[in-house]
Design a protein around this motif. Structure first.
Motif, PDB file in Angstrom:
ATOM      1  N   PRO A   1      -9.566  -3.301 -44.384  1.00 32.42           N
ATOM      2  CA  PRO A   1      -8.382  -2.702 -43.750  1.00 32.42           C
ATOM      3  C   PRO A   1      -7.735  -1.657 -44.648  1.00 32.42           C
ATOM      4  O   PRO A   1      -7.877  -1.695 -45.877  1.00 32.42           O
ATOM      5  CB  PRO A   1      -7.460  -3.910 -43.536  1.00 32.42           C
ATOM      6  CG  PRO A   1      -8.389  -5.076 -43.427  1.00 32.42           C
ATOM      7  CD  PRO A   1      -9.507  -4.782 -44.391  1.00 32.42           C
ATOM      8  N   THR A   2      -7.012  -0.743 -44.045  1.00 29.48           N
ATOM      9  CA  THR A   2      -6.494   0.424 -44.763  1.00 29.48           C
ATOM     10  C   THR A   2      -5.191   0.119 -45.513  1.00 29.48           C
ATOM     11  O   THR A   2      -4.154   0.745 -45.289  1.00 29.48           O
ATOM     12  CB  THR A   2      -6.278   1.589 -43.782  1.00 29.48           C
ATOM     13  OG1 THR A   2      -5.476   1.124 -42.671  1.00 29.48           O
ATOM     14  CG2 THR A   2      -7.595   2.113 -43.256  1.00 29.48           C
ATOM     15  N   PHE A   3      -5.255  -0.810 -46.441  1.00 28.62           N
ATOM     16  CA  PHE A   3      -4.085  -1.182 -47.240  1.00 28.62           C
ATOM     17  C   PHE A   3      -3.599  -0.025 -48.107  1.00 28.62           C
ATOM     18  O   PHE A   3      -2.430   0.021 -48.499  1.00 28.62           O
ATOM     19  CB  PHE A   3      -4.410  -2.382 -48.140  1.00 28.62           C
ATOM     20  CG  PHE A   3      -4.657  -3.660 -47.402  1.00 28.62           C
ATOM     21  CD1 PHE A   3      -3.608  -4.351 -46.818  1.00 28.62           C
ATOM     22  CD2 PHE A   3      -5.942  -4.173 -47.289  1.00 28.62           C
ATOM     23  CE1 PHE A   3      -3.832  -5.543 -46.137  1.00 28.62           C
ATOM     24  CE2 PHE A   3      -6.175  -5.370 -46.620  1.00 28.62           C
ATOM     25  CZ  PHE A   3      -5.126  -6.053 -46.035  1.00 28.62           C
TER      26      PHE A   3
ATOM     27  N   ASN B   1       2.589   3.885 -44.854  1.00 32.22           N
ATOM     28  CA  ASN B   1       3.022   2.887 -43.870  1.00 32.22           C
ATOM     29  C   ASN B   1       2.463   3.126 -42.479  1.00 32.22           C
ATOM     30  O   ASN B   1       2.085   2.204 -41.779  1.00 32.22           O
ATOM     31  CB  ASN B   1       4.549   2.823 -43.800  1.00 32.22           C
ATOM     32  CG  ASN B   1       5.080   1.531 -44.400  1.00 32.22           C
ATOM     33  OD1 ASN B   1       4.407   0.915 -45.220  1.00 32.22           O
ATOM     34  ND2 ASN B   1       6.268   1.128 -43.992  1.00 32.22           N
ATOM     35  N   GLU B   2       2.429   4.410 -42.067  1.00 34.17           N
ATOM     36  CA  GLU B   2       1.956   4.722 -40.723  1.00 34.17           C
ATOM     37  C   GLU B   2       0.505   4.324 -40.519  1.00 34.17           C
ATOM     38  O   GLU B   2       0.065   4.099 -39.401  1.00 34.17           O
ATOM     39  CB  GLU B   2       2.133   6.222 -40.449  1.00 34.17           C
ATOM     40  CG  GLU B   2       1.836   6.626 -39.021  1.00 34.17           C
ATOM     41  CD  GLU B   2       2.120   8.087 -38.765  1.00 34.17           C
ATOM     42  OE1 GLU B   2       1.159   8.876 -38.681  1.00 34.17           O
ATOM     43  OE2 GLU B   2       3.309   8.447 -38.670  1.00 34.17           O
ATOM     44  N   GLY B   3      -0.251   4.231 -41.604  1.00 30.88           N
ATOM     45  CA  GLY B   3      -1.666   3.894 -41.485  1.00 30.88           C
ATOM     46  C   GLY B   3      -2.029   2.502 -41.946  1.00 30.88           C
ATOM     47  O   GLY B   3      -3.190   2.105 -41.901  1.00 30.88           O
ATOM     48  N   LYS B   4      -1.046   1.733 -42.430  1.00 33.18           N
ATOM     49  CA  LYS B   4      -1.344   0.393 -42.949  1.00 33.18           C
ATOM     50  C   LYS B   4      -1.696  -0.585 -41.828  1.00 33.18           C
ATOM     51  O   LYS B   4      -1.287  -0.414 -40.684  1.00 33.18           O
ATOM     52  CB  LYS B   4      -0.143  -0.147 -43.734  1.00 33.18           C
ATOM     53  CG  LYS B   4       0.044   0.466 -45.104  1.00 33.18           C
ATOM     54  CD  LYS B   4       1.153  -0.234 -45.862  1.00 33.18           C
ATOM     55  CE  LYS B   4       1.366   0.380 -47.229  1.00 33.18           C
ATOM     56  NZ  LYS B   4       0.175   0.260 -48.094  1.00 33.18           N
ATOM     57  N   PRO B   5      -2.419  -1.649 -42.161  1.00 30.13           N
ATOM     58  CA  PRO B   5      -2.672  -2.734 -41.214  1.00 30.13           C
ATOM     59  C   PRO B   5      -1.567  -3.784 -41.346  1.00 30.13           C
ATOM     60  O   PRO B   5      -1.368  -4.339 -42.419  1.00 30.13           O
ATOM     61  CB  PRO B   5      -4.016  -3.296 -41.677  1.00 30.13           C
ATOM     62  CG  PRO B   5      -4.003  -3.078 -43.163  1.00 30.13           C
ATOM     63  CD  PRO B   5      -3.177  -1.831 -43.421  1.00 30.13           C
TER      64      PRO B   5
ATOM     65  N   VAL C   1      -9.367  -5.260 -53.103  1.00 31.78           N
ATOM     66  CA  VAL C   1      -8.199  -4.393 -52.934  1.00 31.78           C
ATOM     67  C   VAL C   1      -7.280  -4.588 -54.130  1.00 31.78           C
ATOM     68  O   VAL C   1      -6.979  -5.732 -54.496  1.00 31.78           O
ATOM     69  CB  VAL C   1      -7.438  -4.708 -51.620  1.00 31.78           C
ATOM     70  CG1 VAL C   1      -6.179  -3.853 -51.514  1.00 31.78           C
ATOM     71  CG2 VAL C   1      -8.341  -4.491 -50.411  1.00 31.78           C
ATOM     72  N   PRO C   2      -6.819  -3.510 -54.780  1.00 28.34           N
ATOM     73  CA  PRO C   2      -5.914  -3.646 -55.928  1.00 28.34           C
ATOM     74  C   PRO C   2      -4.686  -4.494 -55.588  1.00 28.34           C
ATOM     75  O   PRO C   2      -4.130  -4.390 -54.489  1.00 28.34           O
ATOM     76  CB  PRO C   2      -5.513  -2.205 -56.239  1.00 28.34           C
ATOM     77  CG  PRO C   2      -6.678  -1.390 -55.752  1.00 28.34           C
ATOM     78  CD  PRO C   2      -7.162  -2.101 -54.520  1.00 28.34           C
ATOM     79  N   ALA C   3      -4.282  -5.315 -56.525  1.00 26.87           N
ATOM     80  CA  ALA C   3      -3.189  -6.256 -56.299  1.00 26.87           C
ATOM     81  C   ALA C   3      -1.900  -5.560 -55.893  1.00 26.87           C
ATOM     82  O   ALA C   3      -1.126  -6.086 -55.094  1.00 26.87           O
ATOM     83  CB  ALA C   3      -2.960  -7.099 -57.561  1.00 26.87           C
ATOM     84  N   ASN C   4      -1.660  -4.371 -56.439  1.00 25.41           N
ATOM     85  CA  ASN C   4      -0.409  -3.686 -56.109  1.00 25.41           C
ATOM     86  C   ASN C   4      -0.348  -3.284 -54.634  1.00 25.41           C
ATOM     87  O   ASN C   4       0.734  -3.167 -54.049  1.00 25.41           O
ATOM     88  CB  ASN C   4      -0.225  -2.458 -56.997  1.00 25.41           C
ATOM     89  CG  ASN C   4      -1.267  -1.382 -56.747  1.00 25.41           C
ATOM     90  OD1 ASN C   4      -2.471  -1.641 -56.872  1.00 25.41           O
ATOM     91  ND2 ASN C   4      -0.822  -0.170 -56.417  1.00 25.41           N
ATOM     92  N   LEU C   5      -1.510  -3.051 -54.002  1.00 31.27           N
ATOM     93  CA  LEU C   5      -1.542  -2.683 -52.588  1.00 31.27           C
ATOM     94  C   LEU C   5      -1.320  -3.897 -51.683  1.00 31.27           C
ATOM     95  O   LEU C   5      -0.885  -3.748 -50.543  1.00 31.27           O
ATOM     96  CB  LEU C   5      -2.873  -2.013 -52.245  1.00 31.27           C
ATOM     97  CG  LEU C   5      -3.164  -0.689 -52.955  1.00 31.27           C
ATOM     98  CD1 LEU C   5      -4.530  -0.159 -52.539  1.00 31.27           C
ATOM     99  CD2 LEU C   5      -2.078   0.331 -52.650  1.00 31.27           C
TER     100      LEU C   5
END
Length: 584
Positions: free
Chosen positions: A377-379, A383-387, A525-529
């Motif tokens: 998923p696009t983490f 914001n507009e593109g996040k899951p 996925v990096p933890a910060n994301l």
């Protein structure tokens, strides 16, 4: 369907109308006078073209009627990165509102008041009278769903018209008037085979009538005894009408489900550019790269679009043995996207992205470049593109390179009505009446299941699901509602369905939306994301966990929020007797 060309033709004749409050009082502003205009049936056709702008369209992010994005917003099927304030009981009475707007109705009634001036045989005229009646019903149905009781206006009004100040009429009388308009429209409109492409026709009007009748029938049945119901009504006559007219559409033999037995046939139904050869799609909107219009739908289906399917929706899909996940041995859990779809109804994997090497993001790239496949998923998006939940919507995505990078515009068509809904309306109306037979199920729901290779529903041997959403209702009604939720997911039906079933208190109030298990992406996925995604005690994404307004879940007000508030501007007009909706 070339609706935009029709509208362009109309614009050469008429000036655009404003949306001011006094619009009902005004004569349409035209380039030519009425005396010159109402001469031929072609004049009626040109005037009718403007009505088609009422249908949904792809016009950008957040458009209604599109797959995935906001289509199921405001329901338990989907959430966004921001919680839904309306579902949370935060709406207030507006000082004014474009929703309480009667300009469309005024334009429709103007044709109905003037068509008789055309000196041609009725056979030349009736089609456009039928269209006007259809669109009046379409307009009133939308208004009734939002506001309940309404003034019924069947003629163009003047400043002296008392109708402007009359008390709202009970919703069942409005519903009767809508159905009567549709009865007449059905008798006037040509059959699909004789209709001009892109214009409403008899069988489509019948299908829409089944939607209206089912909505009102279940509303009056399940909201009986509440401030939103109709005194003394159980909705039976509307349910009978829904079953009858849906059955009549089925009996024509003109329609069938597309892609039956085809691999990914369900998913591929929703990403076509041309439905002119479809047996299932009854009405649709076309887009054209050369002559226009086009859209940017691909910008959002390539990503999470700031939206996400809920765990509740995902859990409702049966396993391939026809059993719910609570009792099926085929269920493999939900530790990953690949396991949650394993052994499940194929419509699940064809509705959401899965990192299984088969879900295409971009295909047919220039120079023979390899297809771009979904991995995670696009983490990393804005914001507009996040899951929002980790369950990213795949339904409606067109992966073809030409639909994404040819000038950054696309032409994927928009389905406005499909035959699958008719089958579901038929089954539900019969179930609500208590007369659903196995033959009815075979004619409707089992055709939907057969398309994707699911086992038939046997109403004499339904498996008890300990997680049925409506345990006080019959197993048959529970399973019919499940089938509707699954088949029509992300097509904009769920909120309406929950409201007409009187189930918002059960499904919305106190609900804390959950998503996928976050831990499945901890190593990729990096933890910060992932830090912006709170989880509950079981590890499922609970996006709104840290928002104070959502600490107790959604606060849908069952004594108020079934209907919208009437704007203050309408209540304060001198001599107005319009009343406010319950709870506001």
């Amino acid at each position: 369907m070339r609706l935009i060309k029709i509208l362009a033709c109309l614009l050469s004749v008429f000036i655009l109308f404003s949306c001011k409050k006094d619009f009902l009082d005004r004569s349409p502003e035209t380039v030519i006078s009425d005396a010159q205009y109402w001469q031929t049936s072609n004049d009626l056709k040109l005037y009718s073209n403007s009505f088609y702008g009422a249908f949904p369209a792809y016009t950008g992010f957040g458009t209604i009627g599109i797959y995935g994005l906001d289509a199921d917003q405001g329901s338990d099927n989907m959430i966004s990165m921001s919680y839904n304030t309306t579902m949370n009981g935060e709406a207030v009475v507006p000082s004014s509102s474009d929703a309480w707007n009667w300009s469309t109705l005024r334009n429709i009634n103007y044709l109905l008041a003037n068509y008789s001036k055309v000196n041609e045989p009725w056979t030349n005229v009736k089609t456009y009278v039928g269209e006007a009646l259809f669109f009046r019903a379409y307009f009133y149905f939308g208004m009734m769903k939002q506001f309940g009781n309404l003034p019924w206006v069947s003629k163009p009004l003047t400043t002296a018209s008392q109708e402007l100040y009359n008390k709202r009429i009970a919703r069942n009388i409005i519903a009767d008037s809508i159905l009567a308009d549709l009865d007449n429209a059905i008798s006037y409109l040509p059959s699909k085979s004789a209709a001009q492409a892109g214009r409403v026709y008899k069988e489509y009007a019948m299908a829409f009538q089944s939607r209206v009748a089912l909505y009102e029938g279940t509303w009056e049945k399940y909201l009986s005894g509440t401030p939103f119901g109709v005194t003394g009504s159980t909705g039976t006559k509307y349910l009978q009408k829904a079953a009858e007219v849906a059955g009549n559409v089925i009996s024509t033999g003109m329609f069938q489900l597309d892609n039956a037995g085809k691999e990914n046939g369900y998913w591929s139904l929703f990403n076509q550019t041309d439905f002119s050869g479809s047996k299932e799609v009854m009405f649709w909107r076309q887009y054209n790269l050369t002559s226009g219009p086009t859209h940017n739908w691909h910008r959002y289906t390539n990503s999470g679009a700031g939206r996400g399917l809920t765990k509740g929706l995902v859990d409702d899909y049966l396993c391939m043995d026809g059993k719910p996940i609570a009792v099926s041995t085929m269920y493999r859990g939900d530790d990953s996207l690949t396991t949650v779809v394993k052994g499940r109804d194929p419509r699940l994997a064809q509705t959401m992205y899965v990192n299984d090497g088969a879900h295409l993001v971009t295909s047919n790239q220039p120079g023979g470049a390899v297809n771009l496949l979904f991995q995670v998923p696009t983490f990393s998006s804005a914001n507009e593109g996040k899951p929002a939940t980790g369950y990213q919507v795949y339904k409606g995505h067109n992966p073809d390179y030409s639909q994404q990078y040819a000038g950054d515009v696309g032409t994927t068509a928009l389905i406005l009505f499909r035959y699958a809904e008719v089958l579901l309306n038929y089954a539900e109306a019969k179930a609500e009446l208590g007369v659903l037979t196995q033959g009815d199920v075979d004619l409707s729901i089992n055709k939907l299941r057969a398309r994707v290779g699911m086992p038939d529903m046997n109403i004499g041997a339904l498996i008890t699901d300990p997680n049925w959403k409506f345990p006080s209702l019959s197993p048959v009604i529970n399973e019919v509602r499940r089938e509707r939720r699954v088949e029509l997911a992300c097509e904009g039906f769920r909120r309406d369905d929950v409201l007409r079933w009187g189930a918002a208190g059960k499904l919305f109030t106190g609900w804390k939306p959950l998503g996928a298990k976050l831990s499945q992406w901890a190593t990729v996925v990096p933890a910060n994301l992932l830090a912006g995604y709170p989880v509950n005690a079981d590890g499922y994404i609970e996006l709104y966990q840290k928002i104070p307004a959502m600490s107790a879940g959604y606060k849908f007000n069952v004594n108020r929020d079934y209907l919208s508030a009437i704007p203050l501007s309408e209540l304060q007009v001198p001599n107005s007797v319009i009343d406010q909706n319950p709870g506001w």
